[in-house]
Design an enzyme around this catalytic site. Structure first.
Site, PDB file in Angstrom:
ATOM      1  N   ALA A  24       2.900  -5.710 -11.374  1.00 53.48           N
ATOM      2  CA  ALA A  24       3.449  -4.811 -10.360  1.00 53.48           C
ATOM      3  C   ALA A  24       4.509  -3.863 -10.921  1.00 53.48           C
ATOM      4  CB  ALA A  24       4.026  -5.635  -9.217  1.00 53.48           C
ATOM      5  N   THR A  28       6.034   0.321 -10.046  1.00 48.54           N
ATOM      6  CA  THR A  28       7.233   0.558  -9.212  1.00 48.54           C
ATOM      7  C   THR A  28       7.692   2.009  -9.329  1.00 48.54           C
ATOM      8  OG1 THR A  28       8.646  -0.269 -10.991  1.00 48.54           O
ATOM      9  CG2 THR A  28       8.083  -1.833  -9.251  1.00 48.54           C
ATOM     10  N   PHE A  35       6.901  -7.605  -6.225  1.00 46.18           N
ATOM     11  CA  PHE A  35       7.143  -8.750  -5.343  1.00 46.18           C
ATOM     12  C   PHE A  35       8.535  -9.333  -5.544  1.00 46.18           C
ATOM     13  CE2 PHE A  35       2.472 -10.232  -4.661  1.00 46.18           C
ATOM     14  CZ  PHE A  35       2.340  -9.294  -3.665  1.00 46.18           C
ATOM     15  N   ILE A 105      -3.445  -4.200  -7.685  1.00 44.71           N
ATOM     16  CA  ILE A 105      -4.544  -3.941  -6.754  1.00 44.71           C
ATOM     17  C   ILE A 105      -4.544  -2.479  -6.319  1.00 44.71           C
ATOM     18  CG2 ILE A 105      -4.547  -6.332  -5.901  1.00 44.71           C
ATOM     19  CD1 ILE A 105      -2.825  -5.337  -3.522  1.00 44.71           C
ATOM     20  N   HIS A 123      -6.834  -9.485  -9.589  1.00 45.70           N
ATOM     21  CA  HIS A 123      -6.492  -9.771  -8.190  1.00 45.70           C
ATOM     22  C   HIS A 123      -7.165  -8.811  -7.214  1.00 45.70           C
ATOM     23  CE1 HIS A 123      -2.622 -11.959  -9.701  1.00 45.70           C
ATOM     24  NE2 HIS A 123      -3.681 -12.705  -9.775  1.00 45.70           N
ATOM     25  N   CYS A 131     -17.203  -7.451   4.666  1.00 50.70           N
ATOM     26  CA  CYS A 131     -17.424  -8.459   5.703  1.00 50.70           C
ATOM     27  C   CYS A 131     -17.827  -9.770   5.039  1.00 50.70           C
ATOM     28  CB  CYS A 131     -18.508  -7.998   6.672  1.00 50.70           C
ATOM     29  SG  CYS A 131     -18.991  -9.326   7.812  1.00 50.70           S
ATOM     30  N   CYS A 134     -21.759 -10.745   6.619  1.00 51.56           N
ATOM     31  CA  CYS A 134     -22.980 -10.005   6.239  1.00 51.56           C
ATOM     32  C   CYS A 134     -22.821  -9.245   4.936  1.00 51.56           C
ATOM     33  CB  CYS A 134     -23.407  -9.055   7.360  1.00 51.56           C
ATOM     34  SG  CYS A 134     -22.336  -7.618   7.550  1.00 51.56           S
ATOM     35  N   CYS A 156     -16.160  -6.942  11.691  1.00 46.30           N
ATOM     36  CA  CYS A 156     -17.225  -6.120  11.117  1.00 46.30           C
ATOM     37  C   CYS A 156     -17.982  -5.394  12.239  1.00 46.30           C
ATOM     38  CB  CYS A 156     -18.179  -7.012  10.330  1.00 46.30           C
ATOM     39  SG  CYS A 156     -19.608  -6.134   9.679  1.00 46.30           S
ATOM     40  N   CYS A 159     -21.716  -6.828  12.366  1.00 44.64           N
ATOM     41  CA  CYS A 159     -22.102  -8.175  12.795  1.00 44.64           C
ATOM     42  C   CYS A 159     -20.975  -8.976  13.460  1.00 44.64           C
ATOM     43  CB  CYS A 159     -22.637  -8.973  11.590  1.00 44.64           C
ATOM     44  SG  CYS A 159     -21.337  -9.606  10.508  1.00 44.64           S
TER      45      CYS A 159
HETATM   46  P1  NAD Z   1       6.250  -9.418 -10.080  1.00 38.72           P
HETATM   47  O1  NAD Z   1       6.762  -8.711  -8.864  1.00 38.72           O
HETATM   48  O2  NAD Z   1       6.275 -10.890 -10.108  1.00 38.72           O
HETATM   49  O3  NAD Z   1       7.079  -8.909 -11.361  1.00 38.72           O
HETATM   50  C1  NAD Z   1       7.247  -7.565 -11.658  1.00 38.72           C
HETATM   51  C2  NAD Z   1       8.076  -7.497 -12.928  1.00 38.72           C
HETATM   52  O4  NAD Z   1       8.145  -6.129 -13.304  1.00 38.72           O
HETATM   53  C3  NAD Z   1       9.521  -7.984 -12.748  1.00 38.72           C
HETATM   54  O5  NAD Z   1       9.821  -8.925 -13.752  1.00 38.72           O
HETATM   55  C4  NAD Z   1      10.372  -6.706 -12.903  1.00 38.72           C
HETATM   56  O6  NAD Z   1      11.568  -6.940 -13.626  1.00 38.72           O
HETATM   57  C5  NAD Z   1       9.456  -5.817 -13.694  1.00 38.72           C
HETATM   58  N1  NAD Z   1       9.619  -4.402 -13.391  1.00 38.72           N
HETATM   59  C6  NAD Z   1       9.810  -3.804 -12.185  1.00 38.72           C
HETATM   60  N2  NAD Z   1       9.829  -2.469 -12.324  1.00 38.72           N
HETATM   61  C7  NAD Z   1       9.645  -2.230 -13.649  1.00 38.72           C
HETATM   62  C8  NAD Z   1       9.571  -1.035 -14.424  1.00 38.72           C
HETATM   63  N3  NAD Z   1       9.689   0.170 -13.867  1.00 38.72           N
HETATM   64  N4  NAD Z   1       9.375  -1.156 -15.761  1.00 38.72           N
HETATM   65  C9  NAD Z   1       9.265  -2.376 -16.364  1.00 38.72           C
HETATM   66  N5  NAD Z   1       9.341  -3.528 -15.670  1.00 38.72           N
HETATM   67  C10 NAD Z   1       9.516  -3.454 -14.337  1.00 38.72           C
HETATM   68  O7  NAD Z   1       4.800  -8.843 -10.348  1.00 38.72           O
HETATM   69  P2  NAD Z   1       3.577  -9.476 -11.138  1.00 38.72           P
HETATM   70  O8  NAD Z   1       4.036 -10.158 -12.374  1.00 38.72           O
HETATM   71  O9  NAD Z   1       2.549  -8.407 -11.212  1.00 38.72           O
HETATM   72  O10 NAD Z   1       2.997 -10.633 -10.194  1.00 38.72           O
HETATM   73  C11 NAD Z   1       2.986 -10.559  -8.796  1.00 38.72           C
HETATM   74  C12 NAD Z   1       1.693 -10.210  -8.114  1.00 38.72           C
HETATM   75  O11 NAD Z   1       2.010  -9.044  -7.443  1.00 38.72           O
HETATM   76  C13 NAD Z   1       0.517  -9.783  -8.892  1.00 38.72           C
HETATM   77  O12 NAD Z   1      -0.425 -10.752  -8.734  1.00 38.72           O
HETATM   78  C14 NAD Z   1      -0.020  -8.513  -8.195  1.00 38.72           C
HETATM   79  O13 NAD Z   1      -1.314  -8.779  -7.685  1.00 38.72           O
HETATM   80  C15 NAD Z   1       0.859  -8.331  -7.033  1.00 38.72           C
HETATM   81  N6  NAD Z   1       1.390  -7.006  -6.703  1.00 38.72           N
HETATM   82  C16 NAD Z   1       0.724  -5.888  -7.060  1.00 38.72           C
HETATM   83  C17 NAD Z   1       1.262  -4.654  -6.739  1.00 38.72           C
HETATM   84  C18 NAD Z   1       0.493  -3.434  -7.131  1.00 38.72           C
HETATM   85  O14 NAD Z   1      -0.750  -3.470  -7.160  1.00 38.72           O
HETATM   86  N7  NAD Z   1       1.176  -2.340  -7.460  1.00 38.72           N
HETATM   87  C19 NAD Z   1       2.478  -4.566  -6.070  1.00 38.72           C
HETATM   88  C20 NAD Z   1       3.139  -5.758  -5.705  1.00 38.72           C
HETATM   89  C21 NAD Z   1       2.573  -6.976  -6.026  1.00 38.72           C
END
Ligand code: NAD
Length: 255
Positions: A24, A28, A35, A105, A123, A131, A134, A156, A159
């Site tokens: 994630a 950001t 998360f 995701i 993920h 659905c 179906c 859905c 169905c």
């Molecule tokens: P996590 O939230 O557990 O950890 C994110 C990590 O990224 C943290 O340790 C944080 O310090 C670091 N971080 C945040 N911003 C940063 C940046 N700009 N540069 C470098 N590091 C940075 O996320 P995770 O490890 O991916 O696991 C959590 C679950 O969250 C995953 O399974 C994922 O499916 C899901 N998720 C996905 C999204 C997305 O698709 N964008 C968003 C939120 C959560």
């Protein structure tokens, strides 16, 4: 430290099968909260409510899920790739990336130009839904229209079955094909670079361990410490966009 980006650029230049593993934190800077950082999603919602069992098991579980999805999906839909996504696509264009294994995701690696077959999504993907009865496929945009029209628990249209987003919920089985492929690519990697993951979500967090065991050089680019830092060959504390942008720029200077 950004100062270590030239070292990472050197590693990418010398690697035969570099693999990147993202979480994630790589998104950001695109405006999608992670998360676990302060202000992240789990500061505002209780993760225990959004399990697979709750979603499948009760109308109320699905109602709560879609209530959250109605708020979070527009953020994902509006997000654009940032400098880190662009840098990874550029590494691939230059033949310096075997594949990107992602826990995300949000579809932003593909939006940045990485070919879909080079993105292994552990993920799932938030832009699609299906659905469970179906198998009819829907875009998440379609489901969002239903939610906005006041349908709190979309069923859905074909169905009446349960419509589920194409993402892996807590407690749901991991996609077998993607997990097997990620493990295979990790074991073949000579350079394995984690970007923006806390490395506490299992089983995905085992993938870098497989790579390290099989002999890869392990690099972690993350803002906060991770449980794997002490086993990494290089840890870079910095913003994913800055660091990966500097890596690509460093490769330009070297070439
Ligand atoms: P996590 O939230 O557990 O950890 C994110 C990590 O990224 C943290 O340790 C944080 O310090 C670091 N971080 C945040 N911003 C940063 C940046 N700009 N540069 C470098 N590091 C940075 O996320 P995770 O490890 O991916 O696991 C959590 C679950 O969250 C995953 O399974 C994922 O499916 C899901 N998720 C996905 C999204 C997305 O698709 N964008 C968003 C939120 C959560």
């Amino acid at each position: 430290m950004i100062g270590d980006a030239p070292r990472l650029a050197e590693l990418f230049r010398g690697a035969r099968t570099p693999v990147v593993f993202t979480g994630a934190g790589v998104s950001t800077e695109s405006g999608i909260p992670d998360f676990r950082s302060p202000g992240g999603i789990w500061d505002r919602f209780d993760p225990n409510e959004f399990t697979y069992a709750n979603f499948i098991g009760s109308l109320e579980g699905r109602r709560k899920y879609w209530e959250l999805g109605r708020v979070t999906y527009p953020v994902i839909r509006a997000a654009r790739p940032n400098a880190a996504h662009v840098a990874l696509a550029e590494l691939h264009r230059r033949g310096r990336l075997d594949c990107c294994i992602t826990q995300n995701i949000d579809n932003l690696h593909q939006a940045a130009g990485l070919p879909p077959e080079k993105v292994i999504e552990l993920h799932g993907n938030a832009t699609r839904a299906r659905c469970l009865a179906c198998g009819a496929a829907y875009t998440r945009d379609e489901v969002h229209v239903w939610l906005e029209a006041g349908d709190g628990v979309p069923a859905c249209p074909a169905c009446g079955g349960i419509v589920k987003p194409a993402t892996v919920l807590f407690g749901e089985a991991m996609p077998a094909r993607e997990m097997a492929e990620a493990e295979r690519r990790a074991r073949q990697a000579d350079l394995f670079v984690v970007v923006g993951s806390s490395l506490v979500v299992y089983p995905a967090a085992y993938i870098p361990v497989h790579a390290k065991h099989a002999g890869a050089t392990l690099v972690i680019v993350n803002l906060a410490p991770t449980p794997l830092d002490e086993r990494a060959d290089l840890v870079i504390r910095g913003q994913a966009g800055h660091v990966m942008g500097a890596v690509v720029a460093g490769m330009e200077r070297c070439s």
